[in-house]
Scaffold this active site. Structure first.
Site, short mmCIF file in Angstrom:
data_model
loop_
_atom_site.label_atom_id
_atom_site.label_comp_id
_atom_site.label_asym_id
_atom_site.label_seq_id
_atom_site.Cartn_x
_atom_site.Cartn_y
_atom_site.Cartn_z
N HIS A 142 0.87 -1.19 0.00
CA HIS A 142 0.00 0.00 0.00
C HIS A 142 0.90 1.24 0.00
O HIS A 142 1.56 1.53 1.00
CB HIS A 142 -0.90 -0.02 1.24
CG HIS A 142 -2.08 0.88 1.14
ND1 HIS A 142 -3.34 0.48 1.52
CD2 HIS A 142 -2.23 2.16 0.72
CE1 HIS A 142 -4.21 1.47 1.35
NE2 HIS A 142 -3.53 2.50 0.85
N VAL A 143 0.94 1.93 -1.12
CA VAL A 143 1.82 3.09 -1.27
C VAL A 143 1.51 4.15 -0.21
O VAL A 143 0.35 4.33 0.19
CB VAL A 143 1.70 3.68 -2.70
CG1 VAL A 143 0.35 4.30 -2.96
CG2 VAL A 143 2.81 4.69 -2.98
N HIS A 144 2.54 4.83 0.24
CA HIS A 144 2.38 5.92 1.21
C HIS A 144 3.60 6.83 1.14
O HIS A 144 4.70 6.38 0.82
CB HIS A 144 2.19 5.38 2.64
CG HIS A 144 3.24 4.42 3.07
ND1 HIS A 144 3.28 3.09 2.64
CD2 HIS A 144 4.32 4.57 3.88
CE1 HIS A 144 4.31 2.48 3.18
NE2 HIS A 144 4.97 3.36 3.93
N GLN A 145 3.37 8.10 1.39
CA GLN A 145 4.46 9.08 1.36
C GLN A 145 4.78 9.53 2.78
O GLN A 145 3.89 9.88 3.54
CB GLN A 145 4.11 10.29 0.50
CG GLN A 145 5.27 11.27 0.41
CD GLN A 145 5.20 12.17 -0.80
OE1 GLN A 145 4.34 12.02 -1.66
NE2 GLN A 145 6.12 13.12 -0.87
#
Length: 198
Positions: A142-145
């Site tokens: 799950h992409v996250h910055q």
């Protein structure tokens, strides 16, 4: 007999087990073992970022919610106020995000910078993404910055030598402080945009 000393004159510490005394002090942090072992992360098929969506802001450590993304405190922060900007949609790669998600993520990072400056007086920031396990992503599915506030001298002996972070507030207190600053930053952004439109 006098205690042995290192070439720098530091008394060598007696230690049990194999090996001779050395000049290192030991600071044990057994609570970090939960992170190392992945305790509390759920099963491999459970995504913590998807689970947070259904929690209250307080329980999930959510600072702000948008239409396609939300901002949440990192449960294992690098520094106090370490935020993550996460899309609601379960997507692993930034390249697969939809335009609306990308735009809102960018605005959320901008608001995070403003809120952290207001709430904590951060001197600078590290922002970025680790895409894939090989790149260091703890939750690669799950992409996250990351938005990590930095201060002069925050890389001191504790993390470098002691592998320990010293955080000045509990996560719940930090979430409340940042949520208030986020709301103030959003109100300022709205007022400025309205003034420019007139």
């Amino acid at each position: 007999m006098s205690a042995e000393v290192s070439p720098g004159g530091v008394p060598l510490e007696e230690q049990a087990g194999v090996g001779g005394p050395d000049a290192f002090q030991r600071l044990y942090t057994p609570h970090r073992m939960a992170y190392i072992k992945g305790e509390g992360r759920g099963r491999d098929d459970e995504c913590p970022f998807c689970s947070i969506v259904d929690m209250s802001d307080e329980d999930g450590l959510v600072v702000a919610r948008g239409k396609t993304v939300y901002a949440v405190l990192n449960l294992y922060p690098y520094n106090a106020g370490h935020l993550l900007v996460v899309p609601y949609r379960h997507v692993a790669d930034y390249a697969d995000m939809e335009s609306e998600e990308i735009v809102e993520m960018a605005f959320f990072v901008q608001r995070a910078l403003r809120a952290l400056r207001t709430a904590s007086g951060a001197h600078g920031f590290n922002t970025g993404m680790n895409l894939g396990h090989v790149a260091g992503a703890g939750i690669a599915s799950h992409v996250h910055q990351h938005v990590v506030p930095r201060w002069g001298g925050d890389t001191n002996f504790m993390p470098v030598v002691g592998a320990t972070r010293v955080l000045p507030a509990l996560l719940g207190q930090t979430r409340e402080m940042l949520a208030d600053a986020w709301a103030a930053a959003a109100a300022t952004s709205t007022s400025t945009a309205e003034a420019e439109a007139e």
